[in-house]
Design a protein around this motif. Structure first.
Motif, mmCIF file in Angstrom:
data_model
loop_
_atom_site.group_PDB
_atom_site.id
_atom_site.type_symbol
_atom_site.label_atom_id
_atom_site.label_comp_id
_atom_site.label_asym_id
_atom_site.label_seq_id
_atom_site.Cartn_x
_atom_site.Cartn_y
_atom_site.Cartn_z
ATOM 1 N N PHE A 130 74.711 75.270 29.105
ATOM 2 C CA PHE A 130 74.320 74.100 28.323
ATOM 3 C C PHE A 130 72.913 73.630 28.719
ATOM 4 N N ILE A 131 72.666 73.569 30.019
ATOM 5 C CA ILE A 131 71.352 73.079 30.490
ATOM 6 C C ILE A 131 70.225 74.003 30.019
ATOM 7 N N VAL A 132 70.434 75.322 30.194
ATOM 8 C CA VAL A 132 69.383 76.276 29.804
ATOM 9 C C VAL A 132 69.148 76.213 28.289
ATOM 10 N N ALA A 133 70.240 76.165 27.507
ATOM 11 C CA ALA A 133 70.101 76.134 26.042
ATOM 12 C C ALA A 133 69.384 74.862 25.596
ATOM 13 N N ALA A 134 69.778 73.724 26.185
ATOM 14 C CA ALA A 134 69.164 72.446 25.785
ATOM 15 C C ALA A 134 67.687 72.413 26.167
ATOM 16 N N LEU A 135 67.375 72.880 27.386
ATOM 17 C CA LEU A 135 65.970 72.880 27.820
ATOM 18 C C LEU A 135 65.121 73.832 26.972
ATOM 19 N N SER A 136 65.714 74.960 26.588
ATOM 20 C CA SER A 136 64.975 75.919 25.748
ATOM 21 C C SER A 136 64.655 75.299 24.399
ATOM 22 N N ALA A 137 65.661 74.651 23.790
ATOM 23 C CA ALA A 137 65.459 74.038 22.472
ATOM 24 C C ALA A 137 64.368 72.973 22.558
ATOM 25 N N LEU A 138 64.444 72.216 23.606
ATOM 26 C CA LEU A 138 63.453 71.143 23.801
ATOM 27 C C LEU A 138 62.059 71.727 24.074
ATOM 28 N N GLY A 139 62.011 72.737 24.911
ATOM 29 C CA GLY A 139 60.744 73.387 25.267
ATOM 30 C C GLY A 139 60.067 73.997 24.050
ATOM 31 N N VAL A 140 60.854 74.679 23.227
ATOM 32 C CA VAL A 140 60.312 75.303 22.012
ATOM 33 C C VAL A 140 59.741 74.237 21.090
ATOM 34 N N LYS A 141 60.485 73.127 20.955
ATOM 35 C CA LYS A 141 60.001 72.044 20.080
ATOM 36 C C LYS A 141 58.694 71.461 20.636
ATOM 37 N N LEU A 142 58.679 71.222 21.926
ATOM 38 C CA LEU A 142 57.468 70.631 22.532
ATOM 39 C C LEU A 142 56.258 71.555 22.394
ATOM 40 N N LEU A 143 56.469 72.836 22.683
ATOM 41 C CA LEU A 143 55.341 73.772 22.662
ATOM 42 C C LEU A 143 54.858 74.058 21.243
ATOM 43 N N PHE A 144 55.785 74.455 20.377
ATOM 44 C CA PHE A 144 55.357 74.914 19.058
ATOM 45 C C PHE A 144 55.165 73.774 18.056
ATOM 46 N N THR A 145 56.089 72.812 18.054
ATOM 47 C CA THR A 145 55.988 71.748 17.039
ATOM 48 C C THR A 145 55.025 70.654 17.488
ATOM 49 N N ASN A 146 55.183 70.180 18.723
ATOM 50 C CA ASN A 146 54.356 69.050 19.158
ATOM 51 C C ASN A 146 52.972 69.477 19.629
ATOM 52 N N LEU A 147 52.913 70.490 20.501
ATOM 53 C CA LEU A 147 51.619 70.872 21.074
ATOM 54 C C LEU A 147 50.784 71.708 20.099
ATOM 55 N N LEU A 148 51.374 72.751 19.532
ATOM 56 C CA LEU A 148 50.616 73.634 18.638
ATOM 57 C C LEU A 148 50.669 73.176 17.175
ATOM 58 N N GLU A 149 51.448 72.123 16.908
ATOM 59 C CA GLU A 149 51.560 71.517 15.567
ATOM 60 C C GLU A 149 51.914 72.533 14.481
ATOM 61 N N ILE A 150 52.876 73.378 14.772
ATOM 62 C CA ILE A 150 53.344 74.348 13.769
ATOM 63 C C ILE A 150 54.609 73.777 13.121
ATOM 64 N N GLN A 151 54.636 73.813 11.789
ATOM 65 C CA GLN A 151 55.787 73.247 11.069
ATOM 66 C C GLN A 151 56.910 74.280 10.966
ATOM 67 N N PHE A 152 58.053 73.907 11.484
ATOM 68 C CA PHE A 152 59.216 74.795 11.395
ATOM 69 C C PHE A 152 60.273 74.145 10.508
ATOM 70 N N PRO A 153 61.190 74.960 9.958
ATOM 71 C CA PRO A 153 62.268 74.359 9.151
ATOM 72 C C PRO A 153 63.031 73.325 9.988
ATOM 73 N N ARG A 154 63.406 72.209 9.321
ATOM 74 C CA ARG A 154 64.075 71.127 10.061
ATOM 75 C C ARG A 154 65.597 71.253 10.056
#
Lengths: 152, 505
Positions: free
Chosen positions: A123-147
Motif C-alpha cells: 500500500f505504501i509503495v503504491a500510494a507513494l508511486s501514484a503521488l510521485g508520478v503526479k508530482l513529477l509529471f503533472t505538477n512539475l513538468l505540467e503534462i496533462q494526463f487523463p483524469r
C-alpha cells in the motif's frame, strides 16, 4: 536452441514476406536508376526472406541438443505474464481510471505479485508511486494526463 | 581558434550552474544504474528521453553523456561488493575485485577502480580533443555513397563483434532497417505500412522502441529469477589504495586507457571488449599471472580504466561521422536528433558550443565522480539494499508514463509493450539487440543515402566501389562477413566466447 532458432527464423520469414508482398502491391519499387518508396522495403524484405529460409534449413538440419529450459524457475512465467498483463491493463485503464488511480493499482498489483510483499508495504509503495508520478509529471513538468472518473 | 581555446569556451558553458547541475544529475544517475544490476545506461538514457524535452539541448546531452560514463564507475561497485556485475563492462572486475573484497580489501579495490576510471576519463577527453576535429574535417568530403558504405560497415562490425550467430545478427539488422522504413517516405511522401494510422506517419517512435527493448525487456528478464544479494561487506574501509597498490596499478591503468580508447572508436560493445582485452593483456605480460583471479589489484585497475576510456573513444564516431558505435550511443544519437541536432562531420563546426561543452563536461563529470563517488560508496551500499520488488514496478511506471507523455498517444505505449515483449523473446532466443537498434536508428539515413547514390550514378551499383573511401568500407564489410562465416574463424570466435564465459564463472 534448435527450437528457438526455428521459431526465430519463422518470425523473420513472416516479416520478410510481409514487406515483400506489401511493397509489391502498395508501393512503387522503382528501378535502380530511380528507386521508389518501396525499393528498400522490397529488396530488404527479399533479403530477409532469403536469409530466414537459409537459417530455417540450417536450424532444421542442426543436431544441437536443447539447452536450458525457457523459464529458469518454476514460477518465472507467472511473474513475466503478470508484468505483461499489467502493462496492457495500465494502457487500457489509463483513460477510465486516470493517471493516479491506475498507477496505484498497477504498482500495487506488481509489488504484491512479482515477489510478494506485505500488504502494508504494498500500500505504501503504491500510494507513494501514484503521488510521485503526479508530482513529477503533472505538477512539475505540467503534462496533462487523463483524469479518470474520479477527477484526479 | 585552436582546440585549446575552444575547450576553454566549452568549459565555460559546462561550468554554468545549470549545466553543472545536469552534469551532476547525469553522473549520479549513471552511477546509480551502474550500481543496480539489471538496469544499464541504455535503459536509463531511454527512460530519461521523454523528460529531456523540457531541458535545453546542451544540458540534456551533458546529462545523458554523464549517465554513460557514470555507469562505468557504478558498475564496479556491484562487481566488487556483490560479485554481480552492475554493468556488462564490469563483468571482468568481479574476478579479482570480489576476491579482494572477500579478503577485506574492498576499499582499495573500489578506490583503484575510481582512480583508474578518472585517469582514463581524463586521457580519453584529451584523445577526443585531438582526434575528433581532424576526423570530422576528413569526413567532410563524404557524399551519399561514402555515408551509405560507412553505415553499412558500422552495422557489419557490430554483427562481427557480437557474441551471437552471424546469421541471426544479419537478419536482426535487416529487420531493424525494415522497421525504419515504416512511415512517410521522406523523398516521395508516400505512406508505408502505416495502414491508415496517422500516428505511424512519422515512423515507429524511437523512444517507445528503445524503452521497450531495453527498459521493459530487461525487467521481464530480471523478474524471471529471484535475485539473491549477498553483500560481502557493509562497512567499506580504507578506500585509498596503498603506495604499493598504486605502483602496481599505474601502468595497467595507462595501458588499459589506450587500449580502451582505441577499442571504443570501433563499433561494437567497446566497454565490454576493452575490459576483456585489458585483463588478457595484463595477464599475458605479468610476471605473476597466477595471481590473477586471487584478488590481484591489477585485474581491477586495467579493465576499469579500459571501460571508462572506451566510453570516451565511442563518442568520436558519433560526433564526427554521426555513426553510433554501440547501442548506448545509438540511444544518445536519438537524443541528439530529438533535440534537432544532427551529429556528423558538420556537427563540430555547426554546433561547437554543444560539442566542446559536452567534452568539457566529461572532464568535469569525471572529476565529480572521483570526488563524490568514494565518499558515496556507503550510500551505494545502502542503495543495493532496496528490494527489487519495489524497484521494478517503479521503472515500469516510468516507462509507461514517459512514453505516453511524449505525444499523449496510447499507440506508442502499445508499441513500447510490443517492443518489450519482442526484446524479451530476442534475449531468450539469443538474438542480439545491438544490430536491431543500430539499424533502426541508421535505417532512414541509410535508405536516403542509398537512393541518392543510385540517383546520382544513374542506377550504377558500382558507385559504392568507384569512390575510394566508400570502396574501402565495402571491402572491409565484405571481408568481415566472409571472415565471420569461415568455419575456422567461427570456431575461434566460439572458443573465445567460451573462454570469456569461463572467466566470468
Amino acid at each position: 536452441m534448435k527450437k528457438y532458432d526455428i521459431i526465430g527464423s519463422l518470425f523473420y520469414l513472416g516479416v520478410g514476406l510481409l514487406f515483400v508482398i506489401y511493397s509489391r502491391s502498395a508501393l512503387d519499387i522503382g528501378t535502380p536508376q530511380e528507386p521508389g518508396s518501396g525499393f528498400l522495403p522490397f529488396y530488404g524484405g527479399l533479403f530477409l526472406l532469403g536469409m530466414s529460409v537459409l537459417f530455417l534449413i540450417k536450424s532444421l538440419l542442426s543436431h544441437l541438443v536443447e539447452g536450458e529450459t525457457f523459464f529458469p524457475e518454476k514460477d518465472s512465467w507467472k511473474r513475466v505474464s503478470a508484468i505483461i498483463l499489467s502493462l496492457i491493463g495500465h494502457n487500457l485503464l489509463l483513460k477510465p481510471l486516470g493517471l493516479m488511480l491506475v498507477t496505484f493499482v498497477f504498482v500495487g498489483v506488481l509489488v504484491k505479485v512479482i515477489f510478494p510483499q506485505s500488504w502494508v508495504r504494498t500500500f505504501i509503495v503504491a500510494a507513494l508511486s501514484a503521488l510521485g508520478v503526479k508530482l513529477l509529471f503533472t505538477n512539475l513538468l505540467e503534462i496533462q494526463f487523463p483524469r479518470g472518473f474520479l477527477g484526479f | 581558434m585552436d582546440a585549446f581555446d575552444l575547450m576553454i569556451q566549452g568549459l565555460q558553458i559546462a561550468l554554468q550552474p545549470m549545466n553543472l547541475l545536469f552534469c551532476f544529475l547525469g553522473v549520479l544517475m549513471g552511477t546509480l544504474v551502474g550500481v543496480l544490476p539489471g538496469l544499464g545506461p541504455t535503459a536509463a538514457i531511454a527512460l530519461l528521453l521523454p523528460i529531456s524535452f523540457n531541458i535545453p539541448p546542451v544540458s540534456t546531452i551533458i546529462m545523458l553523456t554523464g549517465i554513460y560514463y557514470g555507469a562505468m564507475y557504478g558498475g564496479s561497485t556491484t562487481s566488487i561488493l556483490l560479485n554481480i556485475p552492475g554493468e556488462a563492462g564490469s563483468v571482468i572486475t568481479c574476478i579479482d575485485g570480489h576476491e579482494m573484497a572477500k579478503k577485506g580489501r574492498a576499499g582499495p579495490a573500489l578506490g583503484i577502480a575510481a582512480i583508474g576510471s578518472f585517469i582514463a576519463g581524463t586521457i580519453g577527453v584529451l584523445g577526443i580533443m585531438l582526434v575528433a576535429p581532424p576526423m570530422a574535417k576528413f569526413a567532410l568530403a563524404f557524399g551519399p555513397p561514402q555515408y551509405f558504405s560507412l553505415m553499412l560497415m558500422g552495422i557489419v562490425i557490430i554483427i562481427y563483434m557480437s557474441r551471437g550467430s552471424v546469421f541471426k545478427d544479419m537478419m536482426t539488422a535487416v529487420f531493424g532497417l525494415l522497421l525504419g522504413t515504416i512511415g512517410m517516405d521522406t523523398i516521395s511522401g508516400t505512406q508505408r505500412l502505416t495502414f491508415g494510422v496517422l500516428e505511424l506517419a512519422d515512423g515507429i517512435g524511437f523512444i517507445p522502441a528503445v524503452m521497450g527493448l531495453f527498459g521493459v525487456a530487461e525487467i521481464l528478464i530480471n523478474v524471471e529469477k529471484v535475485m539473491v544479494k549477498t553483500l560481502v561487506t557493509e562497512k567499506v574501509k580504507n578506500l585509498l589504495p596503498t603506495l604499493k597498490d598504486f605502483k602496481e596499478s599505474f601502468w595497467p591503468i595507462i595501458r588499459g586507457t589506450f587500449l580502451g580508447f582505441f577499442i571504443g572508436v570501433l563499433p561494437g560493445p567497446a566497454p565490454v571488449i576493452s575490459t576483456y582485452s585489458s585483463y588478457a593483456l595484463e595477464k599475458r605480460i605479468s610476471k605473476t599471472p597466477k595471481k590473477f583471479g586471487t584478488g590481484h589489484i591489477v585485474g581491477v585497475a586495467g579493465p576499469e580504466a579500459a571501460n571508462n576510456a572506451a566510453t570516451s573513444g565511442a563518442m568520436i564516431p558519433l560526433f564526427t561521422l554521426g555513426i553510433p558505435a554501440n547501442s548506448v550511443i545509438a540511444v544518445l544519437l536519438g537524443a541528439f536528433m530529438i533535440h534537432g541536432l544532427q551529429p556528423g562531420p558538420m556537427f563540430i563546426f555547426k554546433y561547437p558550443d554543444v560539442f566542446w561543452a559536452t567534452i568539457a563536461s566529461m572532464y568535469v563529470g569525471n572529476a565529480m565522480l572521483l570526488v563524490l563517488n568514494l565518499p558515496l560508496i556507503p550510500l551505494w551500499v545502502q542503495v543495493l539494499k532496496v528490494p527489487y520488488p519495489i524497484l521494478f514496478p517503479l521503472i515500469l511506471v516510468f516507462c509507461l508514463v514517459g512514453v505516453y507523455s511524449l505525444n499523449f498517444s496510447q499507440l506508442e505505449v502499445w508499441l513500447m509493450i510490443g517492443f518489450g515483449v519482442l526484446g524479451y523473446f530476442m534475449r531468450k532466443f539469443k538474438f542480439e539487440m545491438a544490430p536491431l537498434i543500430l539499424a533502426l536508428v541508421l535505417g532512414p539515413m541509410m535508405e536516403s543515402n542509398l537512393r541518392l547514390s543510385l540517383l546520382i550514378s544513374h542506377g550504377d551499383p558500382l558507385v559504392f566501389l568507384k569512390q575510394p573511401i566508400s570502396a574501402v568500407f565495402i571491402v572491409v564489410s565484405t571481408l568481415l562477413i566472409i571472415a565471420a562465416m569461415i568455419p575456422g574463424i567461427q570456431k575461434r570466435r566460439a572458443k573465445l566466447r567460451e573462454v570469456i564465459e569461463e572467466e566470468k564463472e
